[in-house]
Enzyme design. Sequence first.
Site, PDB file in Angstrom:
ATOM      1  N   SER A 146     -31.978  70.982  19.633  1.00 53.42           N
ATOM      2  CA  SER A 146     -30.740  71.670  19.999  1.00 53.42           C
ATOM      3  C   SER A 146     -29.852  70.678  20.721  1.00 53.42           C
ATOM      4  O   SER A 146     -30.355  69.769  21.412  1.00 53.42           O
ATOM      5  CB  SER A 146     -31.042  72.864  20.920  1.00 53.42           C
ATOM      6  OG  SER A 146     -29.847  73.383  21.486  1.00 53.42           O
ATOM      7  N   TYR A 159     -35.219  75.322  28.643  1.00 54.38           N
ATOM      8  CA  TYR A 159     -34.889  75.096  27.233  1.00 54.38           C
ATOM      9  C   TYR A 159     -34.381  73.671  27.012  1.00 54.38           C
ATOM     10  O   TYR A 159     -34.775  72.994  26.059  1.00 54.38           O
ATOM     11  CB  TYR A 159     -33.842  76.117  26.810  1.00 54.38           C
ATOM     12  CG  TYR A 159     -33.555  76.179  25.332  1.00 54.38           C
ATOM     13  CD1 TYR A 159     -34.462  76.763  24.451  1.00 54.38           C
ATOM     14  CD2 TYR A 159     -32.358  75.693  24.815  1.00 54.38           C
ATOM     15  CE1 TYR A 159     -34.191  76.841  23.092  1.00 54.38           C
ATOM     16  CE2 TYR A 159     -32.081  75.769  23.460  1.00 54.38           C
ATOM     17  CZ  TYR A 159     -32.991  76.344  22.607  1.00 54.38           C
ATOM     18  OH  TYR A 159     -32.718  76.420  21.264  1.00 54.38           O
TER      19      TYR A 159
END
Length: 275
Positions: A146, A159
């Site tokens: 990501s 994350y």
Amino acid sequence: MTEQDLTGRVAIVTGAANGIGKAVATALAERGAHIVVADVETGPAQAVTAALPTKAALWAGDLASTGATDQVVATALDTFGRLDIVVNNAGYSHNAAIEDMTEEMFRDVLEISLVVPWLLLKVAAPHLKASAEATGSAAKVVNVASIAAYGSAHGQSNYTSAKAGLIGLTKSLAREWGPRNVCVNAVAPGAVDTRLTQRRTPDSVLHIGGRAVPYGLSAEAAAFYTAALPMIPLGRYGRVDEVAATVAFLSTAGSDYITGQVVNLSGGAPTSMTS
């Protein structure tokens, strides 16, 4: 077989029941690959498995549970007799400011987004190398990272850390496995329209190993994504099929001379924090 053809190849796709993973499984199958659908959500995973245009196998369970990655690889070998492609896509976000984030929240996200890929690739390693040697065509690993890895929205220290680690794992294994003709790359999606980038609601809950794990964006993170739209030169959020098309390319012979790379799928948006 053309450079985009995957006929006869066998791919494991984790987190394949929804969103990007479902789109990836579909894209690979449309190019001829057989798919092992691995996901914790049994019902949606069964539906995806049944809908794929090629023969597919289902492994349903908690990928972070003991022995799970061994079972996923065994499913590929027992069903199809080989393993050529691994797509590490499974993951979720569980947002909170660091002061409010529990150690469990931090470890859970690292577990599914970094430790599970490491474990799966460790088990898959000899089979990917054997595929490359037997076929003369590169085996492929695609890790779904990501752009959060470069500096994230509010409340995503878990994350961001996990996805940054996944990029590091990608580059490390690309160097280790290059001499054995195993290509290891990553994609780093930006703001893609999935349930993980939508505002969290009371129903946004995954049930994993007896635990209820909420997913989706906090109010602060959702506000960040909304505010970020004007910074995307293409002027829109991404689609799962766009991510899947890139993963599919990195799984085919057309990408046999690409390894250790991260493809940013951000619509041209900035991918790092600046001083």
